[in-house]
Design a protein around this motif. Structure first.
Motif: not given
Length: 317
Positions: A203-206, A218-227, A229-237
């Motif tokens: 995630m530090q490379t994002l 106006g996105a919340s942390h919940f929205q940022i994480f699920w919409r 961070i998670v899609p962009m972190s699929v390789p690591a996950l």
């Protein structure tokens, strides 16, 4: 004196252009990058290592396909030297399938492995997001403690965990030992430090600009994480999920202590029972081992394109 290559005229396709002979000799990939020179020595060394790893597996396969009398009379390597005069048979596989009660132990392994893979991945992803994008006192100290927990072997904590589960069962009347949740908790707990470490480095490379733009909108942390961070972190996950899935699926130690024998035992426990009281069933163990290998191989080859990407991302900034 510096050598300057002499340009020549290339008249291919009825077009005249100046071509540098040094560049013309080079080969390029489709994306324009120069092709790397083949490293023969590295390829040979890696080939030797691969053969060395596969050698015991080959012996296991040959043993599982030979009659018991032949296995006890000669070594498995003799079948390689004279393969056409061997009495090959699939009977050990049929015996192992029946003795394993594969219809039950297989689904028990699935019931243990899938939650024990999903839980640490999702919890560690949320923790890695906090360590990457949040600012709070003691963040680096907490992260250092998590890294230190990676060196703690599970064998050290077995007795305290068993005592805790027994106390919980006596206090609440809910028995955990012998049930799936016991394995879920133990596997997820000990997988968490490595998962947080891998996901935080990724995630530090994002790009932070993308996160800041989402916050401005106006996105919340919940929205940022699920919409985001998670899609962009699929390789690591996916890379860690492969590790965790293989570890839990092939585990015997945790299953033996926390699930124990009974209706909930998994495939690896069934393999142990195939051996027999006096070790006379090791040929069935060889066949049963290949039965248990099917699912891990399918998972690995299905997700291998994420494997190296997820592990190497974050190693170099």
């Amino acid at each position: 004196m510096t050598f300057v290559p002499t340009p020549i005229v290339d008249e291919d396709n009825n077009a005249r252009e100046i071509v540098d002979t040094t560049k013309r000799a080079k080969k390029f990939n489709k994306d324009g990058t120069e092709k790397a020179k083949p490293r023969v020595l590295i390829s040979i060394i890696m080939g030797i290592i691969a053969v060395a790893w596969l050698f015991p597996l080959l012996g296991l396969l040959i043993t599982s396909l030979r009659p018991r009398a032949d296995v006890e009379a000669t070594g498995w390597w003799t079948a390689i030297l004279n393969p056409f005069q061997q009495n090959w048979t699939f009977e050990p596989f049929a015996q192992a399938w029946t003795a394993l009660d594969a219809g039950t132990t297989f689904w028990n392994s699935v019931a243990v492995t899938i939650p024990a893979t999903i839980l640490p991945v999702m919890i560690a992803a949320m923790a890695a997001y906090a360590f990457t994008f949040f600012q709070f006192p003691g963040k680096e100290a907490y992260f250092a403690i998590i890294l230190a927990l990676m060196v703690v072997p599970i064998q050290i904590a077995v007795i305290p965990i068993l005592q805790l589960f027994v106390w919980f069962g006596n206090t609440t009347g809910i028995q955990i030992i012998g049930q799936y949740p016991a394995a879920w908790i133990v596997h997820a707990t000990f997988a968490m430090p490595l998962a947080i470490y891998i996901l935080r480095n990724y995630m530090q490379t994002l790009p932070n600009s993308l996160i800041e733009a989402a916050r401005v909108d106006g996105a919340s942390h919940f929205q940022i994480f699920w919409r985001l961070i998670v899609p962009m972190s699929v390789p690591a996950l996916a890379s860690f999920a492969i590790f965790q899935f293989l570890w839990v699926w092939n585990d015997f130690f945790v299953a033996y202590l926390f699930i124990q024998s009974g209706p909930n035992q998994v495939l690896t426990q069934g393999l142990y029972t195939l051996l027999g009281q006096y070790g006379q069933g090791w040929q069935r163990v060889a066949a049963g081992s290949f039965i248990t290998l099917v699912v891990p191989l399918v998972i690995f080859f299905a997700l291998q394109r994420f494997f190296v990407r997820g592990l190497t991302a974050g190693s170099v900034k």
